[in-house]
Structure formats: structure tokens, C-alpha cells
Scaffold this active site. Structure first.
Site, short mmCIF file in Angstrom:
data_model
loop_
_atom_site.label_atom_id
_atom_site.label_comp_id
_atom_site.label_asym_id
_atom_site.label_seq_id
_atom_site.Cartn_x
_atom_site.Cartn_y
_atom_site.Cartn_z
N GLU A 114 16.54 -4.22 -37.91
CA GLU A 114 15.69 -4.09 -39.49
C GLU A 114 14.18 -3.09 -39.06
OE1 GLU A 114 14.96 -8.91 -41.17
OE2 GLU A 114 14.01 -7.89 -39.26
N ASP A 170 5.23 -8.08 -42.34
CA ASP A 170 5.52 -6.88 -42.61
C ASP A 170 4.30 -5.48 -43.16
OD1 ASP A 170 7.96 -7.72 -41.83
OD2 ASP A 170 9.25 -5.60 -43.21
C1 FRU Z 1 10.79 -7.98 -41.70
C2 FRU Z 1 12.09 -7.78 -42.89
C3 FRU Z 1 12.70 -6.99 -43.48
C4 FRU Z 1 12.73 -7.49 -44.72
C5 FRU Z 1 11.42 -8.00 -44.74
C6 FRU Z 1 11.25 -9.16 -46.00
O1 FRU Z 1 10.40 -8.35 -41.03
O2 FRU Z 1 12.60 -9.01 -42.69
O3 FRU Z 1 13.39 -6.87 -43.31
O4 FRU Z 1 12.74 -6.07 -45.97
O5 FRU Z 1 11.09 -8.68 -43.89
O6 FRU Z 1 9.55 -9.69 -46.73
#
Ligand code: FRU
Length: 497
Positions: free
Chosen positions: A234, A54
Site C-alpha cells: 500500500e 493515512d
Molecule cells: C492504508 C490504506 C490504503 C487505503 C486506505 C483506506 O492504511 O489501507 O491502502 O487507500 O488505507 O482508508
């Protein structure tokens, strides 16, 4: 690269990977400025080396766009998360900086956001030098391993030197966990005279408020029964857009994984109202930001305080269904092109239109006009501008090796077929046909961006978007069209590294 370059390239790659984990923060990294590996995106952002997911903490400050990202500097698969860091003055060219925030005894550093605390409400800077503040999730791997439920909490770090050095707040965590396993991805923005945090809490978005970024008060939960719940919620994002009639609407993005319209990860959004406490959606239809398989966990931001009114967006151009196994080695994954968001009317409600930011036009190196139904693209990095006739159409982009992608309109549906796009055996989920509903929309313009391992399709100025990654052994060099007007525009693009 030629053979003579290989030792230099090797040293450069070594310098990047060593530099990444051990360069003192604030120091500029040595990087291989060519980034020329097979499949390495040439005008999309990718990390200097190793794993990325992300985008985080997008913020504009003193002439620089800051991009942070989920990063594991010691491996090309997901693991202990850090915040990688890069800056750009134009959203097109990026400079890699050392890691901004690394794990500590409270846990790994998961996704979150960053704000400019202009009034120094947090007291973490001074009135003369107010801080940039990052709000992120601590993921405690020990607690998770031990089967606890409360291993995700929210923490803060701040910078008073234009984002070059980040200090963790000594009172972390600022938001403890009430006993819920999925409790993460704080997106904080200034709304009225308070800070509002949107947090993904398993199957809902929870809003908190604060006057100082340090003490948070619960406000409300958003969890409409008709939303998409095929996976965990998320990366929320709460912001405003203005309708064509000049009315302000509140938008809430929620990424879900899995459960996307074409499998795996995707982002749904809601258009409605936020009254400072509670979000309400004005329609009960699930809306998806992107019908391609590869736009996840995206974030929006604006370039305040020098605001030009744009709401900007950037997403992670991959999908958890296969992100860890895509056929690249030195690095894994890239971001989507940066886009600007607008609201357009659709019947009783509104749709989000996402368009590549205008700055990207500076990538255009040369332009040519193509005639007819079959022609060579003549550029590895290209932007195509195509005009379908009313009715059905078909666009095939392929190479000499027989690898191709196929974009087609049939009736009220648009499909993107990447089942023969190139290397695809790394995951059963990858070689698929993706479908997007047109809901009665006639297609009159297609803008297609080709990079070494992606195809992004913007239909009717971004009223519908498909972002897709692909791994062809050679660039797609030929276009075959059915159902198009005669003149097509092709821009050859330059790389950014
Ligand atoms: C989304 C996610 C988020 C988390 C991050 C961990 O892709 O799963 O929810 O904070 O990636 O790398």
C-alpha cells in the site's frame, strides 16, 4: 475541564461533529480549541472528531502546508472514506478545515497525493491561476460487495483557491482498473518533464507516466523477489535524497499490512535508482523505516517552490492490528511528529535517518537538567535527551499506578516493551515487546517525545526510530535509568491547540 465548562465543551464537540459533515466547504469550522479528552495528543495532529487513518496529499503551497487524511466523519471506526483537511504554516500548529473531498457515485475517497500543477498542464486551472490537483483512489463499495475485481480506480479533484474548495474532474476515473482487487494509493510527482504515478498493485508497485495528469501510460512494475510480502502493498512513495557524498539516490517507500517487523502494519523502503521508467534497488536487504508498531502509510513531500531542500515526512501513528479499537471515543488516532529525512551511509548501502523537524523546538517551554539514575519527569508533555554509556542500558518510564514502558539495549538489539504500558486489553496484539536490530551501531543519544498517548524514540539523531502508542491512566512521571551518563536534559513542551 471543570464542571462549569462541560456544557460549553459538549456544544463545542457537537459543533465540530455537525460542522464536519455539513459545513459548506470553504467555511472555517468551529472547533473545541482545548481538545482535552483523556489520551488526546496535545502536540501531535489528530482529527477534530471521529475516525482518521493515512495522511494524504501533503503539499506546500503559498506559505501553507496542507494535510489531508483518510477520514470517516460519522463514526469513530473506519468506514466510507473522505479526505479530511487541515493546514499549518509551521508544521507544528494545525488549523482544521472542512472536509475537502467526499464520496460520490464512483466510490469512497481512498488515499492519494496532491501536486501543484504549476504549468497548468492539466488545463484544470488557468495559466495565471494554476491548480492544486489531488489524485486519489475511488473505492466503489457496491462493486466490492458484488464480488467484482475492478472496484478501485483513480480519480482527480482540483482547487484554484488555495485548497479551500475542491472540484471533481468530470472525466473521472482517470485510470481504470485492469481487473486487480488492490489497485490504489497513487503518489504523483513531477520527474523531469513528466508526471510519474507510483501505484500499489497488490504485491508490486506499478509506475505510470503522464503529460497532463489526466491520461496515464503504463511504464513498469517493481517487485523484487527478496522484498517483504507478509501483507498487501500500500501507499508507495518515490522521491530522491542526497547521500553524504552529494550523490542523488532514489527512494521507494512501500507500506505493507500485515507483515511488519513487529507485527501488523509497517513501511519498508528501497534505496536505488529510477531512470524515468523503472525503479531498481541497489541492495537486496529489507529495510524498515520505523521499528515501532505505530508508523504506517506515511508520506513524504518537500516545500517547493520555496524549497529549503528538506524532504519531509509524516505517518499515521497507529496499526491496523488494533486501530479501530484503541480506547478513545471522540476521535481515533493521530499522526507521527513531522520528520525530515536524510540518507546516511551504512556499510555498502544507505539508511534513512528521520529526525523531528527543527520547528518542533518551539514547543519547548522550559528546560531542566536531571542528575542520576532516578528522577521525576515533572511534565506531562516532554522531550527527553539522554546519553547512554557504551554497552547495554535500560530506561524505564513509569507512573505511580505501576504502568511503564521499558526501552533497553542488550547486545546488538534494542527492545521497547509496552506490555505494562497502561490500558492494553482492547487487543491481544497491543501489549507486546518490540525488537529492533542495531546492526553493530553503538547508541550514544536518545531523544524521546512523550505526549498523552505516544512515545517516540529517536536513536542517534534518528538513525533508528520507534514510534509507539500507549494508553497510561496517568502520565509517565518517573524515569529510572541504568547504563547512562549522569546529565539528562528534560524539556517541558506546550500543547498546540
Ligand atoms: C492504508 C490504506 C490504503 C487505503 C486506505 C483506506 O492504511 O489501507 O491502502 O487507500 O488505507 O482508508
Amino acid at each position: 475541564p471543570t464542571n462549569a465548562f462541560l456544557p460549553v465543551l459538549f456544544l463545542a464537540v457537537l459543533a465540530v461533529s455537525v460542522g464536519c459533515s455539513s459545513a459548506p466547504s470553504g467555511e472555517k469550522l468551529e472547533q473545541d480549541s482545548r481538545f482535552d479528552e483523556p489520551f488526546r495528543p496535545q502536540y501531535h495532529f489528530s482529527p477534530p472528531s471521529q475516525w482518521m487513518n493515512d495522511p494524504n496529499g501533503m503539499v506546500y503551497f503559498e506559505g501553507e502546508y496542507h494535510l489531508f487524511y483518510q477520514h470517516y466523519p460519522d463514526s469513530n471506526v473506519w468506514g466510507p472514506m473522505h479526505w479530511g483537511h487541515a493546514i499549518s504554516e509551521d508544521l507544528v500548529h494545525w488549523e482544521h478545515l472542512p472536509i475537502a473531498i467526499a464520496p460520490d457515485s464512483l466510490g469512497w475517497i481512498f488515499s492519494g497525493s496532491a501536486v501543484f500543477d504549476e504549468t497548468n498542464s492539466s488545463g484544470l486551472g488557468t495559466p495565471d491561476n494554476p491548480p492544486l490537483v489531488a489524485i486519489y483512489t475511488y473505492h466503489d463499495p457496491v462493486g466490492a460487495e458484488a464480488g467484482r475485481e475492478d472496484f478501485q480506480t483513480q480519480g482527480i479533484a482540483y482547487s484554484t483557491d488555495r485548497g479551500r474548495n475542491w472540484t471533481k474532474y468530470t472525466g473521472n476515473p482517470v485510470l481504470k482498473n485492469p481487473g486487480i482487487r488492490d489497485f490504489r494509493d497513487p503518489k504523483v510527482s513531477r520527474i523531469g518533464d513528466r508526471w510519474i504515478m507510483s501505484l500499489a498493485v497488490k504485491d508490486r508497485i506499478r509506475f505510470y507516466s503522464s503529460g497532463n495528469l489526466l491520461d496515464w501510460t503504463y511504464e513498469s512494475d517493481f517487485q523484487p523477489e527478496w522484498a517483504a510480502y507478509g501483507g498487501v502493498w500500500e501507499c508507495p512513495d518515490l522521491f530522491t535524497l542526497t547521500t553524504p557524498e552529494g550523490e542523488e539516490k532514489w527512494i521507494l517507500f512501500v507500506s505493507i499490512n500485515p507483515g511488519g517487523p513487529n507485527g501488523g502494519s509497517a513501511t519498508q523502503y528501497f534505496v536505488g535508482d529510477f531512470d524515468g521508467t523503472t525503479f531498481t534497488s541497489e541492495s537486496d536487504q529489507v529495510k524498515w523505516l520505523d521499528y515501532g508498531a505505530d508508523n504506517y502509510a506515511g508520506v513524504t513531500w518537500s516545500n517547493v517552490p520555496e524549497s529549503d531542500g528538506r524532504r519531509l515526512f509524516i505517518g499515521w501513528m497507529s496499526n491496523w492490528a488494533y486501530a479501530n479499537v484503541v480506547p478513545t471515543e471522540n476521535w481515533r488516532s493521530a499522526n507521527t511528529l513531522p520528520r525530515a529525512l536524510q540518507l546516511i551511509r551504512e556499510g555498502e548501502t544507505y539508511l534513512i535517518r528521520s529526525r523531528p523537524v527543527a520547528e518542533l523546538e518551539k514547543l519547548r517551554k522550559s528546560a531542566s537538567t536531571k542528575e542520576g539514575d532516578s528522577w521525576d519527569i515533572e511534565a506531562e508533555l516532554a522531550e527527553l535527551l539522554l546519553f547512554p554509556e557504551a554497552g547495554d542500558f535500560r530506561l524505564e518510564l513509569g507512573n505511580q499506578a505501576g504502568e511503564k514502558v521499558l526501552l533497553a539495549k542488550k547486545g546488538d538489539q534494542l527492545t521497547f516493551d509496552r506490555s505494562q504500558s497502561g490500558i492494553s486489553g482492547f487487543s491481544e496484539a497491543f501489549p507486546a515487546l518490540h525488537t529492533a536490530p542495531l546492526n553493530g551501531m553503538e547508541v550514544n543519544e536518545l531523544r524521546v517525545f512523550l505526549d498523552r498517548s505516544s512515545v517516540e524514540v529517536f536513536v542517534n539523531q534518528g538513525a533508528l526510530v520507534l514510534s509507539e502508542i500507549v494508553f497510561p491512566e496517568q502520565p509517565y512521571s518517573q524515569a529510572r535509568l541504568t547504563g547512562f551518563k549522569r546529565n539528562h536534559r528534560v524539556y517541558e513542551l506546550t500543547g498546540i491547540w
